[in-house]
Design a protein around this motif. Structure first.
Motif, PDB file in Angstrom:
ATOM      1  N   GLN A  38       0.821  -1.217   0.000  1.00 44.62           N
ATOM      2  CA  GLN A  38       0.000   0.000   0.000  1.00 44.62           C
ATOM      3  C   GLN A  38       0.850   1.259   0.000  1.00 44.62           C
ATOM      4  N   SER A  39       2.152   1.076   0.207  1.00 45.52           N
ATOM      5  CA  SER A  39       3.047   2.234   0.123  1.00 45.52           C
ATOM      6  C   SER A  39       4.148   1.854  -0.854  1.00 45.52           C
ATOM      7  N   GLN A  40       4.577   2.801  -1.644  1.00 52.13           N
ATOM      8  CA  GLN A  40       5.635   2.524  -2.625  1.00 52.13           C
ATOM      9  C   GLN A  40       6.780   3.493  -2.370  1.00 52.13           C
ATOM     10  N   PRO A  41       7.659   3.164  -1.414  1.00 53.15           N
ATOM     11  CA  PRO A  41       8.753   4.083  -1.107  1.00 53.15           C
ATOM     12  C   PRO A  41       9.672   4.272  -2.322  1.00 53.15           C
ATOM     13  N   ALA A  42      10.313   5.430  -2.358  1.00 51.64           N
ATOM     14  CA  ALA A  42      11.182   5.777  -3.495  1.00 51.64           C
ATOM     15  C   ALA A  42      12.230   4.696  -3.758  1.00 51.64           C
ATOM     16  N   GLN A  43      12.712   4.074  -2.649  1.00 48.16           N
ATOM     17  CA  GLN A  43      13.752   3.044  -2.808  1.00 48.16           C
ATOM     18  C   GLN A  43      13.309   1.906  -3.716  1.00 48.16           C
ATOM     19  N   LEU A  44      12.006   1.659  -3.761  1.00 45.44           N
ATOM     20  CA  LEU A  44      11.526   0.514  -4.546  1.00 45.44           C
ATOM     21  C   LEU A  44      11.297   0.850  -6.018  1.00 45.44           C
ATOM     22  N   GLN A  45      11.636   2.090  -6.396  1.00 50.67           N
ATOM     23  CA  GLN A  45      11.512   2.428  -7.824  1.00 50.67           C
ATOM     24  C   GLN A  45      12.425   1.569  -8.686  1.00 50.67           C
ATOM     25  N   SER A  46      13.554   1.156  -8.080  1.00 49.58           N
ATOM     26  CA  SER A  46      14.477   0.305  -8.844  1.00 49.58           C
ATOM     27  C   SER A  46      13.890  -1.091  -9.095  1.00 49.58           C
ATOM     28  N   TRP A  47      12.865  -1.447  -8.319  1.00 49.42           N
ATOM     29  CA  TRP A  47      12.222  -2.752  -8.511  1.00 49.42           C
ATOM     30  C   TRP A  47      11.273  -2.657  -9.706  1.00 49.42           C
ATOM     31  N   SER A  48      11.795  -2.905 -10.883  1.00 44.76           N
ATOM     32  CA  SER A  48      10.933  -2.853 -12.058  1.00 44.76           C
ATOM     33  C   SER A  48      11.540  -3.697 -13.165  1.00 44.76           C
ATOM     34  N   ARG A  49      10.753  -3.959 -14.146  1.00 39.04           N
ATOM     35  CA  ARG A  49      11.236  -4.767 -15.260  1.00 39.04           C
ATOM     36  C   ARG A  49      12.115  -3.959 -16.210  1.00 39.04           C
ATOM     37  N   GLY A  50      12.240  -2.645 -15.972  1.00 37.47           N
ATOM     38  CA  GLY A  50      13.025  -1.814 -16.872  1.00 37.47           C
ATOM     39  C   GLY A  50      12.416  -1.871 -18.254  1.00 37.47           C
ATOM     40  N   ASN A  51      13.195  -1.665 -19.293  1.00 40.43           N
ATOM     41  CA  ASN A  51      12.599  -1.795 -20.614  1.00 40.43           C
ATOM     42  C   ASN A  51      13.187  -2.976 -21.401  1.00 40.43           C
ATOM     43  N   ASN A  52      13.719  -3.894 -20.640  1.00 42.50           N
ATOM     44  CA  ASN A  52      14.208  -5.140 -21.230  1.00 42.50           C
ATOM     45  C   ASN A  52      13.252  -6.266 -20.858  1.00 42.50           C
ATOM     46  N   THR A  53      13.283  -7.314 -21.623  1.00 40.20           N
ATOM     47  CA  THR A  53      12.428  -8.442 -21.264  1.00 40.20           C
ATOM     48  C   THR A  53      13.027  -9.218 -20.095  1.00 40.20           C
ATOM     49  N   SER A  54      14.376  -9.263 -19.995  1.00 39.74           N
ATOM     50  CA  SER A  54      14.963  -9.952 -18.842  1.00 39.74           C
ATOM     51  C   SER A  54      15.319  -8.941 -17.753  1.00 39.74           C
ATOM     52  N   THR A  55      14.815  -9.210 -16.566  1.00 38.55           N
ATOM     53  CA  THR A  55      14.961  -8.281 -15.452  1.00 38.55           C
ATOM     54  C   THR A  55      16.278  -8.534 -14.727  1.00 38.55           C
ATOM     55  N   ARG A  56      16.827  -7.505 -14.116  1.00 38.78           N
ATOM     56  CA  ARG A  56      18.085  -7.654 -13.360  1.00 38.78           C
ATOM     57  C   ARG A  56      17.840  -7.335 -11.886  1.00 38.78           C
ATOM     58  N   PRO A  57      17.198  -8.226 -11.145  1.00 39.55           N
ATOM     59  CA  PRO A  57      16.856  -7.926  -9.751  1.00 39.55           C
ATOM     60  C   PRO A  57      18.077  -7.740  -8.850  1.00 39.55           C
ATOM     61  N   CYS A  58      19.245  -8.224  -9.299  1.00 42.17           N
ATOM     62  CA  CYS A  58      20.424  -8.146  -8.429  1.00 42.17           C
ATOM     63  C   CYS A  58      20.896  -6.719  -8.224  1.00 42.17           C
ATOM     64  N   SER A  59      20.450  -5.803  -9.067  1.00 43.96           N
ATOM     65  CA  SER A  59      20.845  -4.401  -8.864  1.00 43.96           C
ATOM     66  C   SER A  59      19.720  -3.599  -8.192  1.00 43.96           C
ATOM     67  N   TRP A  60      18.650  -4.266  -7.806  1.00 44.24           N
ATOM     68  CA  TRP A  60      17.552  -3.577  -7.138  1.00 44.24           C
ATOM     69  C   TRP A  60      17.940  -3.213  -5.710  1.00 44.24           C
ATOM     70  N   TYR A  61      17.308  -2.163  -5.211  1.00 44.89           N
ATOM     71  CA  TYR A  61      17.523  -1.730  -3.825  1.00 44.89           C
ATOM     72  C   TYR A  61      17.249  -2.900  -2.853  1.00 44.89           C
ATOM     73  N   GLY A  62      18.213  -3.146  -1.974  1.00 47.18           N
ATOM     74  CA  GLY A  62      18.007  -4.129  -0.911  1.00 47.18           C
ATOM     75  C   GLY A  62      18.097  -5.587  -1.325  1.00 47.18           C
ATOM     76  N   ILE A  63      18.448  -5.844  -2.568  1.00 48.97           N
ATOM     77  CA  ILE A  63      18.499  -7.235  -3.039  1.00 48.97           C
ATOM     78  C   ILE A  63      19.942  -7.675  -3.235  1.00 48.97           C
ATOM     79  N   LYS A  64      20.255  -8.844  -2.675  1.00 51.06           N
ATOM     80  CA  LYS A  64      21.599  -9.382  -2.809  1.00 51.06           C
ATOM     81  C   LYS A  64      21.536 -10.709  -3.556  1.00 51.06           C
ATOM     82  N   CYS A  65      22.476 -10.913  -4.443  1.00 49.40           N
ATOM     83  CA  CYS A  65      22.523 -12.162  -5.203  1.00 49.40           C
ATOM     84  C   CYS A  65      23.867 -12.846  -5.007  1.00 49.40           C
ATOM     85  N   ARG A  66      23.879 -14.116  -5.324  1.00 45.28           N
ATOM     86  CA  ARG A  66      25.127 -14.866  -5.300  1.00 45.28           C
ATOM     87  C   ARG A  66      24.980 -16.042  -6.270  1.00 45.28           C
TER      88      ARG A  66
END
Ligand code: NAG
Ligand code: NAG
Ligand code: NAG
Ligand code: NAG
Length: 215
Positions: free
Chosen positions: A47-75
């Protein structure tokens, strides 16, 4: 009868193939795209969309890169060598929404969940038992309700279980005593009631335990 006998080798082959397919499916780690999809689906319910979560999006590519999203860590996953999500860290973003809407089944590779100091409601989702690698479950100071499930015992690698300042009620499940790796357990300031299970005595790595301000 004859027909059945002729058919049986084929049936056997079909069943074996199905069995193998099921096995492989069970072993496969969710793809990064599926993991991103689970996060985006949860974001859509907030119900709230903080500015930090703007990076959480599909961008304009078909394959998403969640590893660069705010607060997300990958390995890199040790077995499959594919990149997977291992951490979510969204502390203090005033997130308003239902924790139960987060599909942890798709995020089984998580080792750390840090969602403290938000305004999350709902219960701890049953799908949390998928998180076999989870070491840190930090949900301090939210509005999470409901009883603590005995199924939490399936989080066998858990080290920090910090659920203080929520609205949990019911008894403390004795199965918490099966979490052999537990180092810190803080359940203070909830509405928990009943006895303190003797099984907690098995937790020989525990260095902090706080059940204060409950019933
Ligand atoms: C889109 O994909 C290309 C190549 O796959 C990559 O170089 C680029 O950074 C991507 N853009 C975004 C916004 O994700
Ligand atoms: C898509 O990506 C390109 C370059 O990566 C950027 O210039 C463009 O503004 C993007 N379009 C949208 C709609 O995000
Ligand atoms: C949760 O994720 C799993 C694995 O990706 C998927 O099979 C399942 O359908 C999802 N559940 C919901 C409710 O979206
Ligand atoms: C447990 O959490 C409460 C509330 O956040 C905090 O005041 C307390 O110091 C914690 N207990 C321990 C032993 O750290």
């Amino acid at each position: 009868m004859r027909l059945a006998m002729e058919a049986s080798p084929l049936l056997l082959l079909v069943s074996l193939t199905l069995l193998l397919a099921t096995f492989l499916q069970a072993k496969a780690v969710p793809s990064l795209q599926d993991q991103a999809g689970a996060l985006l689906a949860w974001k859509a319910t907030l119900q709230s969309q903080p500015a930090q979560l703007q990076s959480w999006s599909r961008g304009n590519n078909t394959s998403t890169r969640p590893c660069s999203w705010y607060g997300i860590k990958c390995r890199k996953h040790q077995v499959s060598h594919q990149e997977v999500i291992t951490g979510i860290s969204l502390r203090g973003l005033r997130l308003r929404g239902d924790l139960d809407a987060l599909n942890f089944t798709a995020l089984e590779t998580l080792t750390s969940v840090q969602l403290s100091h938000n305004k999350l409601t709902g219960r701890i989702p049953p799908s949390i038992v998928s998180l076999k690698e989870l070491r840190f479950l930090l949900l301090r100071r939210n509005q999470i309700r409901g009883p603590l499930s005995p199924a939490l015992a399936s989080l066998t690698k858990l080290q920090y279980l910090m659920l203080q300042q929520n609205e949990l009620f019911g008894e403390i499940p004795r199965q918490i005593g099966e979490l052999e790796g537990l180092v810190k357990l803080n359940l203070s300031a909830n509405h928990l009631s009943g006895p303190i299970p003797g099984e907690l005595g098995y937790l020989n790595k525990l260095s902090m335990l706080d059940f204060s301000s409950n019933n």
